[in-house]
Design a protein around this motif. Structure first.
Motif: not given
Length: 132
Positions: A24-31
């Motif tokens: 969906x074109x989000x800039x994603x990071x994961x913790x």
């Protein structure tokens, strides 16, 4: 492009959420826990946090509370709680967020909630814990 931080201890769920939001074109990071989530936020403040409730090291509500007491812009980040806990509505009330979904959830409901939270930009207002 909105910046999204996923804080989820289950790697499969985290990767699945990341893939959905990336599409969906989000800039994603994961913790993978609340402490790691706080570290990620100190590196770059996201536009929204998708936060699990039950995690090791630092759980979701405690992470949200830490953001609130830092009072340097981090407390203004909308938080979406995503969890399978039975009392999710009460946890959301304690955290002070109107944005929450019980696992498992339909993808369209998740995306609608994320879009709503980003549009409204309502920061959590946690209830102070009563002394017993």
């Amino acid at each position: 492009m909105a910046k999204c931080l996923i804080v989820e201890d289950d790697p499969d769920i985290g990767e699945s959420l990341s893939s959905i939001l990336d599409d969906e074109c989000y800039k994603v990071r994961i913790a993978h826990d609340g402490r790691e989530g706080l570290d990620e936020i100190s590196k770059e403040i996201p536009d929204i946090v998708l936060l699990d409730v039950e995690m090791p090291v630092l759980n979701g509500p405690d992470m949200a509370y830490e953001l609130f007491i830092q009072v340097c812009g981090k407390e203004l980040i909308p938080i979406v709680l995503l969890s399978g806990v039975a009392n999710l509505k009460q946890v959301a009330e304690q955290v002070g967020t109107p944005y929450f979904l019980a696992k498992p959830y339909p993808i369209d409901r998740l995306l609608n909630l994320v879009q709503r939270a980003l549009a409204e930009k309502r920061a959590p207002v946690p209830r102070l814990r009563e002394k017993t």
